[in-house]
Design a protein around this motif. Structure first.
Motif, PDB file in Angstrom:
ATOM      1  N   ALA A   2      10.459  12.484 -20.186  1.00  0.00           N
ATOM      2  CA  ALA A   2       9.489  12.292 -19.122  1.00  0.00           C
ATOM      3  C   ALA A   2       9.471  10.833 -18.680  1.00  0.00           C
ATOM      4  CB  ALA A   2       8.100  12.710 -19.607  1.00  0.00           C
ATOM      5  N   VAL A   3       9.400  10.628 -17.388  1.00  0.00           N
ATOM      6  CA  VAL A   3       9.314   9.280 -16.839  1.00  0.00           C
ATOM      7  C   VAL A   3       7.846   8.878 -16.767  1.00  0.00           C
ATOM      8  CG1 VAL A   3       9.811   7.828 -14.839  1.00  0.00           C
ATOM      9  CG2 VAL A   3      11.419   9.611 -15.516  1.00  0.00           C
ATOM     10  N   ASN A   4       7.557   7.652 -17.122  1.00  0.00           N
ATOM     11  CA  ASN A   4       6.193   7.160 -17.075  1.00  0.00           C
ATOM     12  C   ASN A   4       5.647   7.235 -15.654  1.00  0.00           C
ATOM     13  OD1 ASN A   4       4.213   4.732 -16.622  1.00  0.00           O
ATOM     14  ND2 ASN A   4       4.176   5.166 -18.823  1.00  0.00           N
ATOM     15  N   GLU A   5       4.387   7.657 -15.540  1.00  0.00           N
ATOM     16  CA  GLU A   5       3.736   7.809 -14.237  1.00  0.00           C
ATOM     17  C   GLU A   5       3.788   6.526 -13.418  1.00  0.00           C
ATOM     18  OE1 GLU A   5      -0.803   7.802 -13.638  1.00  0.00           O
ATOM     19  OE2 GLU A   5      -0.294   9.940 -13.654  1.00  0.00           O
ATOM     20  N   ASN A   6       3.551   5.395 -14.056  1.00  0.00           N
ATOM     21  CA  ASN A   6       3.534   4.123 -13.348  1.00  0.00           C
ATOM     22  C   ASN A   6       4.913   3.745 -12.807  1.00  0.00           C
ATOM     23  OD1 ASN A   6       0.777   3.644 -13.698  1.00  0.00           O
ATOM     24  ND2 ASN A   6       1.096   2.768 -15.746  1.00  0.00           N
ATOM     25  N   VAL A   7       5.966   4.164 -13.530  1.00  0.00           N
ATOM     26  CA  VAL A   7       7.328   3.896 -13.063  1.00  0.00           C
ATOM     27  C   VAL A   7       7.578   4.616 -11.734  1.00  0.00           C
ATOM     28  CG1 VAL A   7       9.779   4.221 -13.568  1.00  0.00           C
ATOM     29  CG2 VAL A   7       8.227   3.475 -15.376  1.00  0.00           C
ATOM     30  N   LEU A   8       7.138   5.882 -11.663  1.00  0.00           N
ATOM     31  CA  LEU A   8       7.300   6.655 -10.432  1.00  0.00           C
ATOM     32  C   LEU A   8       6.479   6.054  -9.294  1.00  0.00           C
ATOM     33  CD1 LEU A   8       7.166  10.315 -11.824  1.00  0.00           C
ATOM     34  CD2 LEU A   8       9.162   9.157 -10.878  1.00  0.00           C
ATOM     35  N   ILE A   9       5.251   5.653  -9.601  1.00  0.00           N
ATOM     36  CA  ILE A   9       4.388   5.082  -8.561  1.00  0.00           C
ATOM     37  C   ILE A   9       4.963   3.764  -8.047  1.00  0.00           C
ATOM     38  CG2 ILE A   9       2.112   4.099  -8.104  1.00  0.00           C
ATOM     39  CD1 ILE A   9       0.938   6.147 -10.057  1.00  0.00           C
ATOM     40  N   ASP A  10       5.433   2.910  -8.947  1.00  0.00           N
ATOM     41  CA  ASP A  10       6.018   1.624  -8.530  1.00  0.00           C
ATOM     42  C   ASP A  10       7.235   1.844  -7.636  1.00  0.00           C
ATOM     43  OD1 ASP A  10       4.112   0.294  -9.969  1.00  0.00           O
ATOM     44  OD2 ASP A  10       5.389  -0.094 -11.713  1.00  0.00           O
ATOM     45  N   ALA A  11       8.055   2.840  -7.984  1.00  0.00           N
ATOM     46  CA  ALA A  11       9.236   3.135  -7.165  1.00  0.00           C
ATOM     47  C   ALA A  11       8.823   3.636  -5.786  1.00  0.00           C
ATOM     48  CB  ALA A  11      10.114   4.164  -7.865  1.00  0.00           C
ATOM     49  N   ALA A  12       7.779   4.481  -5.740  1.00  0.00           N
ATOM     50  CA  ALA A  12       7.298   5.013  -4.461  1.00  0.00           C
ATOM     51  C   ALA A  12       6.776   3.893  -3.569  1.00  0.00           C
ATOM     52  CB  ALA A  12       6.211   6.053  -4.705  1.00  0.00           C
ATOM     53  N   VAL A  13       6.105   2.916  -4.170  1.00  0.00           N
ATOM     54  CA  VAL A  13       5.622   1.759  -3.407  1.00  0.00           C
ATOM     55  C   VAL A  13       6.799   0.939  -2.901  1.00  0.00           C
ATOM     56  CG1 VAL A  13       4.390  -0.441  -3.573  1.00  0.00           C
ATOM     57  CG2 VAL A  13       3.407   1.624  -4.614  1.00  0.00           C
ATOM     58  N   GLN A  14       7.811   0.765  -3.746  1.00  0.00           N
ATOM     59  CA  GLN A  14       8.964  -0.058  -3.391  1.00  0.00           C
ATOM     60  C   GLN A  14       9.726   0.490  -2.189  1.00  0.00           C
ATOM     61  OE1 GLN A  14      11.455  -1.107  -6.729  1.00  0.00           O
ATOM     62  NE2 GLN A  14      13.217  -1.537  -5.427  1.00  0.00           N
ATOM     63  N   VAL A  15       9.853   1.828  -2.102  1.00  0.00           N
ATOM     64  CA  VAL A  15      10.619   2.419  -0.993  1.00  0.00           C
ATOM     65  C   VAL A  15       9.729   2.783   0.197  1.00  0.00           C
ATOM     66  CG1 VAL A  15      12.333   3.323  -2.599  1.00  0.00           C
ATOM     67  CG2 VAL A  15      10.458   4.806  -1.844  1.00  0.00           C
ATOM     68  N   GLY A  16       8.424   2.483   0.110  1.00  0.00           N
ATOM     69  CA  GLY A  16       7.533   2.733   1.235  1.00  0.00           C
ATOM     70  C   GLY A  16       6.936   4.112   1.281  1.00  0.00           C
ATOM     71  N   LEU A  17       7.085   4.886   0.214  1.00  0.00           N
ATOM     72  CA  LEU A  17       6.511   6.228   0.186  1.00  0.00           C
ATOM     73  C   LEU A  17       5.001   6.163  -0.018  1.00  0.00           C
ATOM     74  CD1 LEU A  17       7.735   9.106   0.369  1.00  0.00           C
ATOM     75  CD2 LEU A  17       7.689   9.184  -2.123  1.00  0.00           C
ATOM     76  N   VAL A  18       4.549   5.146  -0.741  1.00  0.00           N
ATOM     77  CA  VAL A  18       3.122   4.932  -1.005  1.00  0.00           C
ATOM     78  C   VAL A  18       2.761   3.527  -0.547  1.00  0.00           C
ATOM     79  CG1 VAL A  18       1.346   4.741  -2.792  1.00  0.00           C
ATOM     80  CG2 VAL A  18       3.097   6.514  -2.970  1.00  0.00           C
ATOM     81  N   ASP A  19       1.624   3.400   0.131  1.00  0.00           N
ATOM     82  CA  ASP A  19       1.135   2.098   0.593  1.00  0.00           C
ATOM     83  C   ASP A  19       0.381   1.424  -0.554  1.00  0.00           C
ATOM     84  OD1 ASP A  19       0.057  -0.086   1.831  1.00  0.00           O
ATOM     85  OD2 ASP A  19      -0.930   1.012   3.446  1.00  0.00           O
ATOM     86  N   ALA A  20       0.876   0.295  -1.003  1.00  0.00           N
ATOM     87  CA  ALA A  20       0.268  -0.415  -2.136  1.00  0.00           C
ATOM     88  C   ALA A  20      -1.179  -0.790  -1.848  1.00  0.00           C
ATOM     89  CB  ALA A  20       1.085  -1.659  -2.464  1.00  0.00           C
ATOM     90  N   ALA A  21      -1.520  -0.997  -0.568  1.00  0.00           N
ATOM     91  CA  ALA A  21      -2.866  -1.431  -0.204  1.00  0.00           C
ATOM     92  C   ALA A  21      -3.929  -0.381  -0.506  1.00  0.00           C
ATOM     93  CB  ALA A  21      -2.915  -1.817   1.272  1.00  0.00           C
ATOM     94  N   VAL A  22      -3.546   0.889  -0.501  1.00  0.00           N
ATOM     95  CA  VAL A  22      -4.526   1.964  -0.721  1.00  0.00           C
ATOM     96  C   VAL A  22      -4.339   2.631  -2.077  1.00  0.00           C
ATOM     97  CG1 VAL A  22      -4.750   2.407   1.754  1.00  0.00           C
ATOM     98  CG2 VAL A  22      -3.047   3.676   0.439  1.00  0.00           C
ATOM     99  N   LEU A  23      -3.447   2.104  -2.895  1.00  0.00           N
ATOM    100  CA  LEU A  23      -3.156   2.732  -4.178  1.00  0.00           C
ATOM    101  C   LEU A  23      -4.384   2.780  -5.081  1.00  0.00           C
ATOM    102  CD1 LEU A  23      -1.055   4.040  -5.962  1.00  0.00           C
ATOM    103  CD2 LEU A  23      -0.338   1.768  -6.725  1.00  0.00           C
TER     104      LEU A  23
END
Length: 539
Positions: A2-23
């Motif tokens: 299993a990949v750590n949840e934070n690893v997935l979230i950080d990657a999503a922020v890096q590629v623009g899938l998630v906006d870090a400002a509203v995380l």
């Protein structure tokens, strides 16, 4: 692994899938709604969990593959223990693009940091391998299917809810529950294309799932040897702030058991106006003028799933419900139109019966979901002749073919000629994903298709986490319009051929073809030439 949840979230922020400002706001909301953070991120962003794993692959510059990209080979997997592969969530495969026996082995893993997976495959096969990533559900599904390892999993209620969540996240329009010899295969239609749902479904769970669907749809769960139809509204568990999803369901017996097909009604199309459908201005203006005529019939044509109903609903939104008496007969009612009287077709109320009844209710505008038979066709055109505006759909490949189709059904040509205002034919093509859109120089063959010379730059999507690697996100309508004049009416009355009517309509500037609109949207970078070529053979 299993990949750590934070690893997935950080990657999503890096590629623009998630906006870090509203995380941080999302994390707070997840706690308030008692939902996992990843589930809430996917729900709010409308993308499946697989998009997060693809984002991780992008951030690490690692290839990401879907089920259709790979082939599972028994001679490779025979060297491995199934339980270890399942526990660590990796699988050695070969790519479909590599057909040779000595093709390189690719280790698909859900965890890019799992060096043990790479090392164990290299030792077992005694050959170099390379790492790639895939959705963990894809890996698990492939392993369970290959090793025939099915275990007691979630109940039919739980798995159906997860299916509905996935359908929402992928913005699917149809769900196909297909019975197989060893269980069930589930596919979803997304942007007109079929995609697999990777949750393994064995025979026992398949039967329970079909029973669940039948109960929700009001069908007879004991009847397995005849077709049934039904429908229901579904509220996704834990997503109480989301509206109910309206479903239309059909079942039919097949060789290995029943299959069910579910149509998700009004997915993302409620409240769309004509201008938002992608109709170009030079076609939109005459259409808006036509729907304000006091009488006549306007037809929308195209194959199943081409967006005809969406266009008709958008037409109704152009009209003033306060000033007009609008009545519709549909099968089924896909969207609610405030201010209109909407009638559902049943065994006792057919399209033609409803239409005849409408005439006694002083209507201004009547919408007929589909003209299927002679009685409905004649009733519709006679209503148009007696001072009503009638809107309806037909299944034809072009606008011009609508006239001959009505004649084939049994409607007299003189009635068609005297009542028809115009025809709109349409298709849906996939939109290029704006997040991974790139340009390239057109080939000579491309220029010939586009009827252009010199330098020509076209667009395409290279695939990213925003579009599940397809290069497309959403669809756009492609439209063809045909408007009547006195000469065309005379030709229809005299039973002229489709070719003769098309030639005259083009000559008089009354016909704008699907191919013309498709080419315009290719040049605008809305869709690709490969998508548009689907329409080229008709012109």
């Amino acid at each position: 692994m299993a990949v750590n949840e934070n690893v997935l979230i950080d990657a999503a922020v890096q590629v623009g899938l998630v906006d870090a400002a509203v995380l941080s706001d999302f994390k707070t909301l997840a706690r308030q709604q008692h939902l996992p953070v990843l589930e809430l991120l996917c729900r709010e962003g409308k993308y499946p969990i697989a998009a997060l794993y693809r984002a991780l692959a992008e951030s690490r510059s690692i290839d990401f593959y879907e089920r259709s990209d790979i082939q599972v080979r028994s001679e490779i997997l025979q060297h491995f223990n199934a339980s270890i592969l399942l526990r660590r969530t990796f699988i050695p495969v070969q790519l479909n693009s590599e057909s040779a026996e000595d093709a390189p082995v690719v280790v698909l893993s859900a965890d890019p940091d799992d060096t043990v997976a790479i090392e164990s495959v290299q030792r077992a096969l005694n050959k170099p391998v390379r790492l790639a990533m895939a959705n963990p559900l894809t890996i698990e599904s492939l392993l369970r299917k290959h090793f025939k390892l099915y275990e007691a999993g979630p109940s039919a209620i739980v798995i159906f809810d997860s299916i509905m969540k996935e359908a929402y996240l992928r913005q699917a329009t149809d769900l196909h529950f297909e019975s197989m010899e060893d269980g069930m295969q589930l596919r979803m239609r997304v942007d007109g294309q079929m995609q697999f749902f990777e949750q393994p479904i064995d025979k026992e769970l398949a039967e329970a799932l079909l029973s669940r669907i039948k109960v929700l749809s009001g069908m007879d769960i004991a009847e397995q040897h005849m077709t049934q139809d039904g429908g229901f509204a579904y509220q996704i568990q834990g997503w109480s702030n989301m509206p109910e999803v309206e479903m239309r369901v059909a079942t039919i017996p097949t060789r290995f058991g029943e299959r069910a097909t579910m149509r998700i009604l009004g997915q993302g199309t409620a409240d769309l106006t004509l201008a938002q459908l992608g109709i170009p201005a030079h076609l939109l203006t005459p259409l808006q003028a036509a729907v304000r005529k006091p009488h006549g019939i306007i037809l929308v044509t195209g194959p199943t799933g081409s967006g005809k109903s969406t266009t008709l609903y958008s037409v109704l939104r152009e009209l003033s419900v306060n000033d007009l008496n609008i009545m519709t007969v549909e099968d089924p009612i896909e969207q609610v139109v405030v201010g209109a009287s909407q009638v559902q077709v049943t065994e006792k109320v057919s399209f033609s019966k409803a239409l005849r009844s409408f005439l006694r209710h002083d209507p201004d505008v009547m919408l007929v979901g589909e003209i299927r038979d002679q009685e409905t066709a004649e009733t519709a055109v006679r209503a148009a002749m007696t001072g009503h505006l009638v809107l309806s759909t037909l299944h034809t490949n072009s606008a011009v073919a609508a006239m001959s189709r009505l004649v084939d059904i049994g409607c007299p040509s003189y009635l068609i000629a005297s009542t028809l205002v115009g025809v709109v034919a349409q298709r849906l093509l996939r939109r290029i994903c704006q997040h991974c859109k790139t340009t390239y120089q057109a080939s000579e063959k491309d220029k010939i298709l586009m009827n252009m010379t010199g330098e020509l730059e076209l667009s395409q999507g290279k695939g990213c986490s925003h579009c599940a690697g397809t290069g497309f996100s959403g669809r756009v309508g492609i439209y063809e319009t045909l408007w009547m004049n006195a000469e065309l009416e005379q030709m229809i009355h005299q039973s002229a051929s489709d070719e003769e009517i098309m030639h005259k309509a083009l000559e008089d500037g009354l016909l704008n073809t699907l191919w013309q609109d498709a080419k315009s949207k290719v040049l605008e970078g809305v869709t690709t030439l490969k998508e548009a070529r689907l329409l080229y053979s008709d012109y």
